[in-house]
Motif scaffolding. Structure first.
Motif, PDB file in Angstrom:
ATOM      1  N   ILE A 216      95.493  69.510 -48.940  1.00 22.24           N
ATOM      2  CA  ILE A 216      95.952  69.930 -50.274  1.00 22.24           C
ATOM      3  C   ILE A 216      96.880  71.134 -50.186  1.00 22.24           C
ATOM      4  O   ILE A 216      97.927  71.189 -50.842  1.00 22.24           O
ATOM      5  CB  ILE A 216      94.741  70.249 -51.176  1.00 22.24           C
ATOM      6  CG1 ILE A 216      93.817  69.031 -51.324  1.00 22.24           C
ATOM      7  CG2 ILE A 216      95.212  70.724 -52.553  1.00 22.24           C
ATOM      8  CD1 ILE A 216      94.400  67.883 -52.064  1.00 22.24           C
ATOM      9  N   ASN A 217      96.515  72.113 -49.361  1.00 22.70           N
ATOM     10  CA  ASN A 217      97.316  73.346 -49.272  1.00 22.70           C
ATOM     11  C   ASN A 217      98.707  73.064 -48.702  1.00 22.70           C
ATOM     12  O   ASN A 217      99.715  73.580 -49.207  1.00 22.70           O
ATOM     13  CB  ASN A 217      96.598  74.381 -48.395  1.00 22.70           C
ATOM     14  CG  ASN A 217      95.342  74.909 -49.060  1.00 22.70           C
ATOM     15  OD1 ASN A 217      95.266  74.974 -50.302  1.00 22.70           O
ATOM     16  ND2 ASN A 217      94.341  75.270 -48.276  1.00 22.70           N
ATOM     17  N   LYS A 218      98.770  72.230 -47.651  1.00 28.98           N
ATOM     18  CA  LYS A 218     100.068  71.913 -47.055  1.00 28.98           C
ATOM     19  C   LYS A 218     100.929  71.131 -48.055  1.00 28.98           C
ATOM     20  O   LYS A 218     102.133  71.387 -48.187  1.00 28.98           O
ATOM     21  CB  LYS A 218      99.878  71.111 -45.775  1.00 28.98           C
ATOM     22  CG  LYS A 218     101.196  70.795 -45.054  1.00 28.98           C
ATOM     23  CD  LYS A 218     100.978  70.015 -43.773  1.00 28.98           C
ATOM     24  CE  LYS A 218     100.464  70.918 -42.663  1.00 28.98           C
ATOM     25  NZ  LYS A 218     100.448  70.201 -41.354  1.00 28.98           N
ATOM     26  N   LEU A 219     100.298  70.190 -48.776  1.00 32.60           N
ATOM     27  CA  LEU A 219     101.019  69.414 -49.792  1.00 32.60           C
ATOM     28  C   LEU A 219     101.558  70.331 -50.882  1.00 32.60           C
ATOM     29  O   LEU A 219     102.706  70.188 -51.329  1.00 32.60           O
ATOM     30  CB  LEU A 219     100.088  68.356 -50.387  1.00 32.60           C
ATOM     31  CG  LEU A 219     100.695  67.361 -51.381  1.00 32.60           C
ATOM     32  CD1 LEU A 219     101.781  66.522 -50.710  1.00 32.60           C
ATOM     33  CD2 LEU A 219      99.617  66.453 -51.965  1.00 32.60           C
TER      34      LEU A 219
ATOM     35  N   CYS B  68     101.145  65.547 -44.400  1.00 33.95           N
ATOM     36  CA  CYS B  68     100.028  66.043 -45.224  1.00 33.95           C
ATOM     37  C   CYS B  68      98.823  65.103 -45.298  1.00 33.95           C
ATOM     38  O   CYS B  68      97.764  65.519 -45.781  1.00 33.95           O
ATOM     39  CB  CYS B  68     100.519  66.322 -46.654  1.00 33.95           C
ATOM     40  SG  CYS B  68     101.872  67.500 -46.747  1.00 33.95           S
ATOM     41  N   VAL B  69      98.965  63.874 -44.890  1.00 33.77           N
ATOM     42  CA  VAL B  69      97.860  62.906 -45.007  1.00 33.77           C
ATOM     43  C   VAL B  69      97.590  62.260 -43.665  1.00 33.77           C
ATOM     44  O   VAL B  69      98.508  61.776 -42.994  1.00 33.77           O
ATOM     45  CB  VAL B  69      98.184  61.815 -46.061  1.00 33.77           C
ATOM     46  CG1 VAL B  69      97.015  60.835 -46.181  1.00 33.77           C
ATOM     47  CG2 VAL B  69      98.491  62.438 -47.407  1.00 33.77           C
ATOM     48  N   LYS B  70      96.320  62.269 -43.271  1.00 34.21           N
ATOM     49  CA  LYS B  70      95.910  61.637 -42.027  1.00 34.21           C
ATOM     50  C   LYS B  70      94.884  60.546 -42.321  1.00 34.21           C
ATOM     51  O   LYS B  70      94.033  60.703 -43.196  1.00 34.21           O
ATOM     52  CB  LYS B  70      95.297  62.671 -41.064  1.00 34.21           C
ATOM     53  CG  LYS B  70      96.228  63.838 -40.736  1.00 34.21           C
ATOM     54  CD  LYS B  70      97.507  63.363 -40.064  1.00 34.21           C
ATOM     55  CE  LYS B  70      98.455  64.552 -39.789  1.00 34.21           C
ATOM     56  NZ  LYS B  70      99.774  64.090 -39.278  1.00 34.21           N
ATOM     57  N   GLN B  71      94.972  59.447 -41.560  1.00 35.86           N
ATOM     58  CA  GLN B  71      94.046  58.327 -41.715  1.00 35.86           C
ATOM     59  C   GLN B  71      93.002  58.379 -40.613  1.00 35.86           C
ATOM     60  O   GLN B  71      93.322  58.398 -39.427  1.00 35.86           O
ATOM     61  CB  GLN B  71      94.810  57.007 -41.647  1.00 35.86           C
ATOM     62  CG  GLN B  71      93.931  55.763 -41.635  1.00 35.86           C
ATOM     63  CD  GLN B  71      93.311  55.472 -42.988  1.00 35.86           C
ATOM     64  OE1 GLN B  71      94.011  55.289 -43.979  1.00 35.86           O
ATOM     65  NE2 GLN B  71      91.989  55.450 -43.041  1.00 35.86           N
TER      66      GLN B  71
END
Length: 704
Positions: free
Chosen positions: A136-139, A257-260
């Motif tokens: 969230i912070n990086k986004l 920003c998103v990792k699976q």
């Protein structure tokens, strides 16, 4: 804040935007129309942690700022028109956290309009269960805005969102997502010079949408058109380039920003269920079985509360008859108001049960699957796939269903959908169906567990559906169109129903039924009582004189004489005269003049049929003979044949008449409002009346 902050909620359909709106505003809501159009507008007030109150505007759900329908057009109009009363100071973009790639397209468009933005990631629990880890912070840092994760269904994160709104400024802080000027530099430059725009993207949107913006004058629109021709601007190809650029930005953003979590990846629970529930063959069978269970439950579960309401009103009538003196007022109160009202309120349990099941099917996500499955059938009869939603909604009420046709882009497809939607059996027909079915269909079981009454009720709903499909097929060949429709729908994941939300829905529907239908029914019952009690003075005096003489000269039972006198007075009354006038027209359908009166009065609303029959038979009956409406109709005899008035032939003929006839003033009014022409309501009224008459005639002649 010197003046109240305006906050707009925007997002794709099925992202939980409306649920979040309810969380923010609670009961401080009101529904109206956007200025100058019939599109519904929901606004409400939210209390912030700093004590201030902000106005929340719930914009229609859209996938992109490039509108394909009037509902979608409204969203951009509100964001663009700086002089408009609804222009927001802050926009909250609601995104489905489990499907960010598609949802962020709308965010990038709104952000580039240079209006302050907050991004809300809703359904964060679903994203986590799918193995998605969102930083969230990086986004937030990469977008230059506040990003808030919430679970609107469980009211989690809403307080943090309220704090973010309180901390927001009226100055946009978000970073630009793409270089809009590169898409059409000369055109954007000239529009920016001639119009007061706040961003290059607003100038580009003017080029795309100037023809549909009511806030632009015709001269301004013509000026933009001339600039487009000057710079050889092609809207569709430019939109395609823009979309590619935006998805390139989104892909880079999500990569960072998103990792699976691969261990949690795999087929989702909803997809596994959909393999069965949306199967091309078994899916439809399951849907029909669910419908049967719903209608079976309407009869089974509603019987006890209905019996209680019947007993309650009988006690009320008997109590009033004992404590009130004989006279006109007592007669009006008992046989007019109370009898008419009880004839409808007794069916309230069935209405509540129907809306309970509809709410559960919608809240779990299954109703969206039904519309998806029915899309192929809609296309075979020539309708737009989006016609499914109004048709399914028509099972509850035709008025909001017809309003739901606004999402259909093709005007001709929309008109045809409007014309056939009232053929779907709405909840107003339910009291008529269940009353008549209970009179002529025995309470027996088929195969030991299937209720014959439930099957009869299901058949009436299926008849309405197939009639709508058939009428659409015919109209599509009369009203030809070259426009091609498409059906885009986001299937929500399966969720447990929110029982508090369903309870609120049931309460609202029951309240609407009682207050809206109740007002019409009481008014009609009172008018009908007057028409049924009074008639030409000479005729009434002659009947009184006749029975006074008979009472003195014959030894007939006094009670029997009184019943005969009541029946003769009813026939000589103004209502009787009206019924006798139309009887030759409706007699081939199996109806007598009393049923004819009910057909006329129920034009205001179909539910009035039951109240009308209760009032007519109360006026005709002996004053102290207070029985429920079902008992009154079951014991009614045809004076010519001595047989029951409501035979199997008459009952099914009558049900078919109500299934097809346009017995609803509200629907006619909404069709006129939506089409802005008296032609379409007249066409609809004519073809539905003819269809109802012919179907009822055939049914009676075959079954009698």
């Amino acid at each position: 804040m010197s003046e109240q902050l305006k906050v707009a909620l925007i997002g794709n359909p099925n992202t939980g935007k409306s649920t979040l709106f309810n969380d923010l505003t609670g009961l401080n809501q009101k529904v109206g129309n956007f200025p100058g159009v019939t599109v519904d507008k929901k606004t409400g007030n939210a209390k912030l942690p700093n004590g201030h109150s902000v106005e929340i505007i719930d914009l229609p759900g859209i996938y992109s700022l490039y509108a394909k329908s009037r509902d979608e057009q409204i969203a951009f109009e509100v964001l663009y028109d700086r002089k408009g009363k609804l222009r927001p100071d802050l926009v909250i973009v609601v995104a489905d956290a489990s499907n960010l790639k598609r949802n962020l397209l709308l965010y990038t468009q709104v952000a580039d309009l240079n209006i302050p933005v907050i991004l809300v990631l809703n359904m964060i629990d679903v994203a986590e269960s799918n193995g998605l880890k969102i930083d969230i912070n990086k986004l937030s840092n990469k977008l230059g805005i506040r990003v808030v994760a919430v679970n609107a269904r469980q009211n989690k994160g809403v307080d943090e969102l309220k704090q973010a709104i309180a901390d927001a400024t009226r100055v946009a802080t978000q970073l630009r997502t793409i270089k809009v000027e590169e898409l059409a530099p000369e055109l954007i430059g000239e529009i920016s010079e001639k119009f007061a725009v706040s961003s290059p993207y607003e100038a580009l949107q003017l080029a795309h949408q100037h023809e549909n913006l009511s806030s632009l004058s015709s001269e301004q629109s013509d000026l933009i058109e001339s600039l487009e021709q000057k710079h050889s601007f092609h809207s569709s190809s430019n939109q395609a380039k823009e979309t590619v650029a935006r998805y390139n930005f989104i892909n880079d953003l999500l990569f960072d920003c998103v990792k699976q979590d691969e261990s949690a990846a795999g087929e989702t629970f909803s997809n596994r269920i959909d393999k069965v529930l949306t199967h091309r063959f078994f899916g439809l069978i399951i849907f029909v079985l669910i419908l049967f269970l719903v209608f079976q439950s309407i009869f089974t579960f509603a019987e006890y509360p209905m019996s209680f309401i019947e007993t309650l009103f009988l006690d009320i009538e008997q109590g009033l008859a004992k404590i009130l003196p004989d006279g006109v007022f007592t007669n009006l109160l008992i046989n007019g108001v109370v009898a008419g009202l009880s004839g409808v309120l007794v069916f309230l349990p069935q209405i509540v049960i129907l809306f309970f099941f509809i709410s559960v099917l919608e809240d779990t996500g299954y109703m969206a699957r039904v519309t998806f499955m029915m899309d192929k059938l809609m296309r075979k009869v020539g309708l737009n796939g989006k016609s499914v939603v109004p048709l399914i909604s028509g099972v509850a009420c035709a008025v909001p269903a017809i309003m739901a046709t606004r999402t259909i882009e093709s005007w001709k497809d929309r008109v045809i959908t409007i014309l056939v939607t009232p053929l779907m059996s709405c909840s107003a027909r339910l009291p008529v169906y269940t009353l008549l079915i209970s009179l002529v269909v025995p309470e027996t079981k088929v195969l030991g567990f299937l209720s014959l009454q439930g099957l009869a009720l299901l058949s009436m709903y299926l008849i309405g559906f197939f009639a709508a499909i058939g009428a659409a097929w015919v109209m599509k060949r009369i009203v030809r169109s070259r426009e091609r429709g498409y059906f885009i729908m986001e299937l929500p994941i399966y969720r447990m129903p929110r029982w508090s939300h369903i309870g609120l829905q049931m309460y609202e529907k029951a309240k609407t039924f009682v207050t809206e239908a109740g007002k019409v029914i009481i008014a009609v019952s009172v008018i009908l009582w007057v028409l049924s009690t009074y008639g030409p003075s000479d005729s009434m005096k002659a009947i009184d004189t006749k029975y006074e003489t008979l009472a003195k000269t014959t030894s007939n039972n006094a009670k029997l004489l009184e019943q005969e006198k009541s029946a003769e007075k009813l026939e000589a009354s103004y209502a009787g005269i009206l019924g006798r006038t139309i009887e030759p027209v409706i007699k081939p359908l199996g109806y007598d003049w009393k049923i004819g009166i009910a057909l006329i009065t129920s034009f205001a609303a179909r539910e009035v049929f039951v109240g009308t029959m209760a009032t007519i038979y109360s006026v005709e009956g002996e004053g102290d003979d207070l029985v429920s409406v079902r008992q009154k109709l079951a014991s009614a005899k045809n004076p010519e044949t001595g047989l029951p008035v409501f035979t199997v032939a008459t009952a099914f003929s009558l049900m078919l008449f109500y299934a097809f006839a346009m017995q609803c003033v509200s629907t006619i009014a909404i069709v006129y409002r939506e089409t802005k022409s008296i032609k379409w309501p007249l066409i609809q009224l004519t073809y539905m009346t003819v269809l109802a008459y012919v179907a009822s005639l055939i049914a009676f002649q075959l079954l009698k």
